[in-house]
Design a protein around this motif. Structure first.
Motif, short mmCIF file in Angstrom:
data_model
loop_
_atom_site.label_atom_id
_atom_site.label_comp_id
_atom_site.label_asym_id
_atom_site.label_seq_id
_atom_site.Cartn_x
_atom_site.Cartn_y
_atom_site.Cartn_z
N GLY A 15 -12.22 -1.76 -15.98
CA GLY A 15 -12.84 -1.76 -17.30
C GLY A 15 -13.97 -2.74 -17.39
O GLY A 15 -14.89 -2.72 -16.59
N ASN A 16 -13.88 -3.60 -18.37
CA ASN A 16 -14.91 -4.61 -18.50
C ASN A 16 -14.66 -5.72 -17.47
O ASN A 16 -13.70 -5.69 -16.71
N MET A 17 -15.54 -6.70 -17.47
CA MET A 17 -15.56 -7.68 -16.38
C MET A 17 -14.27 -8.46 -16.14
O MET A 17 -14.04 -8.95 -15.05
N GLU A 18 -13.41 -8.56 -17.15
CA GLU A 18 -12.27 -9.46 -16.99
C GLU A 18 -11.25 -8.99 -15.95
O GLU A 18 -10.42 -9.79 -15.52
N HIS A 19 -11.33 -7.72 -15.55
CA HIS A 19 -10.41 -7.26 -14.52
C HIS A 19 -11.06 -7.21 -13.13
O HIS A 19 -10.50 -6.67 -12.18
N MET A 20 -12.24 -7.79 -13.02
CA MET A 20 -12.91 -7.91 -11.72
C MET A 20 -12.33 -9.10 -10.96
O MET A 20 -11.93 -10.09 -11.57
N SER A 21 -12.32 -9.02 -9.64
CA SER A 21 -11.80 -10.15 -8.86
C SER A 21 -12.88 -11.20 -8.63
O SER A 21 -14.08 -10.92 -8.72
N LEU A 22 -12.45 -12.41 -8.31
CA LEU A 22 -13.39 -13.49 -7.99
C LEU A 22 -14.26 -13.11 -6.79
O LEU A 22 -15.44 -13.42 -6.75
N MET A 23 -13.65 -12.42 -5.83
CA MET A 23 -14.39 -12.00 -4.63
C MET A 23 -15.49 -11.01 -5.00
O MET A 23 -16.59 -11.06 -4.43
N ALA A 24 -15.20 -10.11 -5.95
CA ALA A 24 -16.21 -9.14 -6.39
C ALA A 24 -17.37 -9.87 -7.08
O ALA A 24 -18.55 -9.57 -6.85
N LEU A 25 -17.03 -10.82 -7.93
CA LEU A 25 -18.06 -11.64 -8.59
C LEU A 25 -18.96 -12.32 -7.57
O LEU A 25 -20.19 -12.32 -7.69
N LYS A 26 -18.30 -12.92 -6.56
CA LYS A 26 -19.03 -13.67 -5.53
C LYS A 26 -19.96 -12.75 -4.74
O LYS A 26 -21.10 -13.12 -4.45
N ALA A 27 -19.48 -11.55 -4.44
CA ALA A 27 -20.30 -10.59 -3.68
C ALA A 27 -21.56 -10.24 -4.47
O ALA A 27 -22.67 -10.21 -3.91
N ILE A 28 -21.39 -10.00 -5.77
CA ILE A 28 -22.56 -9.64 -6.59
C ILE A 28 -23.51 -10.84 -6.69
O ILE A 28 -24.73 -10.70 -6.56
N GLU A 29 -22.93 -12.01 -6.87
CA GLU A 29 -23.71 -13.25 -6.93
C GLU A 29 -24.54 -13.44 -5.66
O GLU A 29 -25.71 -13.85 -5.72
N ASN A 30 -23.97 -13.10 -4.52
CA ASN A 30 -24.65 -13.28 -3.23
C ASN A 30 -25.66 -12.19 -2.90
O ASN A 30 -26.33 -12.25 -1.87
N SER A 31 -25.74 -11.17 -3.75
CA SER A 31 -26.59 -10.03 -3.43
C SER A 31 -27.97 -10.15 -4.06
O SER A 31 -28.12 -10.66 -5.17
N GLN A 32 -28.98 -9.66 -3.34
CA GLN A 32 -30.33 -9.60 -3.91
C GLN A 32 -30.54 -8.31 -4.67
O GLN A 32 -31.34 -8.24 -5.61
N VAL A 33 -29.83 -7.26 -4.23
CA VAL A 33 -29.98 -5.94 -4.85
C VAL A 33 -28.60 -5.45 -5.30
O VAL A 33 -27.62 -5.63 -4.57
N VAL A 34 -28.54 -4.88 -6.50
CA VAL A 34 -27.28 -4.29 -6.99
C VAL A 34 -27.55 -2.84 -7.41
O VAL A 34 -28.47 -2.57 -8.19
#
Lengths: 246, 246
Positions: A15-34
């Motif tokens: 659903g919304n962001m609160e059910h995302m994992s920390l690892m998923a957050l980190k992956a997006i943070e580390n990405s230049q393109v989404v």
């Protein structure tokens, strides 16, 4: 930045962001393109400042995955986002198949997520507390005869059954047939949970039974969970006993 | 603080903290008391400063859940933590059953997590990309005849099969029988993934086939995933095609 480029196939959860994992957050943070279907990009827009964002329409899975590989082959780190778990009817498969077909050297990492059945179950009580089968009723990519046989086998084996893609515009009869098959093996009083938009703002939870399930709204944003022979309803929750002496 | 008390049944995901959801983190943060099997308490110890922590041994599920309800009935907010998803062979069931039996007025919220099969799949490639069945081989709480029938039905229906609790000390023959049943319906070259400690520090991933799977280490920390008739191995990954024309 790796010269070979890197793809994260990211499950953003149900659903919304609160059910995302920390690892998923980190992956997006580390990405230049989404990259992702526009509904999912919208759900995570707060994470996307300063990034190159490519949103796309539905039914463009192959195009979206090829674009992801193109970007990674430029040496970039790219996240392609999927709702739920990308490994369950998600983008992990197409990415891995295309990377192999293109003989691409990019590195692929799959970040699992909470899938729709797990999310729906948590809103219903504990329907998935015993052995279960997950079946998509979409016959776009799978013969309906194969799907029907799976429904029969799951019903015969007394599996709890989670149905993905139960119904869409122009595909309304599969859920009717699925119910008919299951009724050959299970009582009409068997509990059924219908969850639309699990864990999103407009979540809608219905608890009913095989007899009455077709009287409720079911569409492509819905997961349907059908209990096994021991499942019951108590205080508005669907409960499948694990077998403990309580 | 709610006078009635509140229980969060929290899935902490498959491994170390990075696969936990933001919602799970928040639930633990909001709790005064955190209860769980000691291995899981150890995994999240960084979140527990200033909280009352109650760890317990294995096979004490009922005791642990009763204690959770006792604490909540004092008006406290209590998290009981489960690895993976508490709704899949986890603590959600026992909590809901006991709350009902005790006619307790405490509020229960289930926070879903990434379950072991999803985590294991992401380390193997994309084996769960089509319809799948999840079966626990533990016959502590379920008759072995029921489990055998489910294995047969899942094999007959060409489901990808994820086996939880495949083997433990003193229960070594079930996985042998399970493989024998599946071999009646599937080729001996069918890909099999064996993942021990999925997404934890000591994760061990083996990719093999039905013919050779019993030559590898399988224990109670392991998930075994057996492909369907279309699953193949390419570049060290297990791939089940979804059906797209690639």
């Amino acid at each position: 930045m790796n010269n070979r480029g890197k793809i994260y196939v990211v499950g953003i959860g149900p659903g919304n962001m609160e059910h995302m994992s920390l690892m998923a957050l980190k992956a997006i943070e580390n990405s230049q393109v989404v990259i992702g279907y526009k509904t999912y990009i919208e759900l995570i827009k707060d994470l996307l400042h300063g990034k190159e964002v490519i949103d796309s329409g539905m039914k463009k899975e192959i195009e979206r995955c090829n674009l992801t590989i193109d970007e990674a082959e430029k040496g970039k780190t790219v996240s392609i986002v999927s709702s739920g778990d990308p490994g369950i009817y998600g983008m992990a498969g197409v990415i891995l198949e295309l990377v192999n077909k293109r003989k691409s050297e990019v590195d692929v990492e799959i970040i699992p997520g909470i899938s729709a059945a797990n999310a729906a179950a948590s809103s219903l009580g504990c329907p998935l507390m015993h052995d279960f089968a997950v079946i998509s009723l979409s016959d776009l990519l799978t013969d309906w005869e194969v799907i029907k046989k799976r429904i029969k086998c799951a019903a015969e084996g007394d599996f709890i059954i989670a149905l993905y893609n139960p119904k869409s515009k122009g595909r309304e009869n599969q859920i009717v047939q699925a119910r008919d098959i299951i009724l050959k093996y299970r009582k009409s009083s068997t509990p059924v949970g219908i969850v639309k938009n699990a864990k999103r703002a407009k979540e809608k939870v219905v608890i009913t039974d095989l007899e009455n399930m077709l009287n409720h709204e079911i569409d492509m944003f819905t997961v349907v969970i059908i209990g096994n022979s021991n499942t019951y309803i108590d205080k508005g929750k669907i409960i499948t006993p694990r077998g403990y002496k309580i």
